[in-house]
Design a protein around this motif. Structure first.
Motif, PDB file in Angstrom:
ATOM      1  N   GLU A  12       0.978  -1.081   0.188  1.00 55.17           N
ATOM      2  CA  GLU A  12      -0.013  -0.119   0.096  1.00 55.17           C
ATOM      3  C   GLU A  12       0.744   1.240   0.031  1.00 55.17           C
ATOM      4  O   GLU A  12       1.951   1.179   0.651  1.00 55.17           O
ATOM      5  N   LEU A  13       0.516   2.101  -0.625  1.00 51.60           N
ATOM      6  CA  LEU A  13       1.187   3.484  -0.784  1.00 51.60           C
ATOM      7  C   LEU A  13       0.038   4.711  -0.568  1.00 51.60           C
ATOM      8  O   LEU A  13      -0.906   4.622  -1.266  1.00 51.60           O
ATOM      9  N   ARG A  14       0.320   5.640   0.234  1.00 45.83           N
ATOM     10  CA  ARG A  14      -0.582   6.752   0.455  1.00 45.83           C
ATOM     11  C   ARG A  14       0.011   7.758  -0.182  1.00 45.83           C
ATOM     12  O   ARG A  14       1.144   8.132   0.116  1.00 45.83           O
ATOM     13  N   ILE A  15      -0.754   8.605  -0.948  1.00 46.63           N
ATOM     14  CA  ILE A  15       0.056   9.942  -1.650  1.00 46.63           C
ATOM     15  C   ILE A  15      -1.169  10.912  -1.468  1.00 46.63           C
ATOM     16  O   ILE A  15      -2.089  10.854  -1.910  1.00 46.63           O
ATOM     17  N   SER A  16      -0.611  12.330  -1.214  1.00 48.76           N
ATOM     18  CA  SER A  16      -1.615  13.284  -1.110  1.00 48.76           C
ATOM     19  C   SER A  16      -2.159  13.601  -2.486  1.00 48.76           C
ATOM     20  O   SER A  16      -1.773  13.334  -3.569  1.00 48.76           O
ATOM     21  N   ASN A  17      -3.374  14.400  -2.425  1.00 49.23           N
ATOM     22  CA  ASN A  17      -3.883  14.963  -3.658  1.00 49.23           C
ATOM     23  C   ASN A  17      -3.016  15.580  -4.772  1.00 49.23           C
ATOM     24  O   ASN A  17      -2.900  15.524  -5.701  1.00 49.23           O
ATOM     25  N   SER A  18      -2.386  16.559  -3.909  1.00 46.60           N
ATOM     26  CA  SER A  18      -1.338  17.271  -4.774  1.00 46.60           C
ATOM     27  C   SER A  18      -0.080  16.487  -5.289  1.00 46.60           C
ATOM     28  O   SER A  18       0.132  16.682  -6.656  1.00 46.60           O
ATOM     29  N   GLY A  19       0.335  15.376  -4.496  1.00 46.28           N
ATOM     30  CA  GLY A  19       1.291  14.591  -4.953  1.00 46.28           C
ATOM     31  C   GLY A  19       0.947  13.844  -5.913  1.00 46.28           C
ATOM     32  O   GLY A  19       1.877  13.375  -7.250  1.00 46.28           O
ATOM     33  N   TRP A  20      -0.223  13.063  -6.080  1.00 43.48           N
ATOM     34  CA  TRP A  20      -0.994  12.355  -7.186  1.00 43.48           C
ATOM     35  C   TRP A  20      -0.859  13.143  -8.308  1.00 43.48           C
ATOM     36  O   TRP A  20      -0.498  12.831  -9.650  1.00 43.48           O
ATOM     37  N   SER A  21      -1.503  14.410  -8.459  1.00 45.11           N
ATOM     38  CA  SER A  21      -1.765  15.250  -9.622  1.00 45.11           C
ATOM     39  C   SER A  21      -0.319  15.509 -10.051  1.00 45.11           C
ATOM     40  O   SER A  21      -0.319  15.418 -11.363  1.00 45.11           O
TER      41      SER A  21
END
Length: 136
Positions: A12-21
């Motif tokens: 699993e990997l969590r990425i912020s909204n801005s990081g994903w964009s």
């Protein structure tokens, strides 16, 4: 809030909204041609799916599409001007958000933060290499 990504290996990997964009924009600018996501497993048969990457519906990024993201991000990270280009890309995305939402206050993004983001991209590359993944 962010995106929770889960791959076939159970990672699993969590990425912020801005990081994903930002990650997807960098990938596009370095040659990734999005195939679009596959519909969530729980979607009704016959229901249309638009292939988007920015919802959290359990849509799947195929192994081939993930490989394209990996290749493009590796290309971006290999550039001498990675931090400067990443900062410029982030600022362009901020300008787009501000144009659509006038109350949005742009975030300052330093070269050091852009360089640090390279570490997050390396995590995403390791996570996505050789596997498909789900976006939740």
């Amino acid at each position: 809030m962010g995106y929770d990504l889960k791959n076939e290996r159970g990672e699993e990997l969590r990425i912020s909204n801005s990081g994903w964009s930002l990650a997807l924009e960098i990938a596009e600018r370095h040659g990734w041609n999005s195939q679009g996501t596959l519909a969530p497993a729980d979607q009704e048969a016959g229901e249309e799916w638009d292939g988007e990457y920015f919802s959290r519906d359990g849509q799947r990024v195929s192994k081939e599409d993930a490989a394209g993201v990996v290749k493009a991000l590796e290309k971006a990270l290999a550039e001498k001007q990675f931090a400067a280009r990443t900062r410029a890309t982030f600022n362009e995305l901020q300008d787009e958000v501000a144009a659509a939402h006038p109350a949005h206050k742009p975030i300052e993004y330093s070269l050091a933060e852009a360089e640090e983001f390279g570490g997050r991209l390396r995590e995403l590359i390791a996570f996505a290499r050789g596997t498909s993944f789900v976006i939740e």
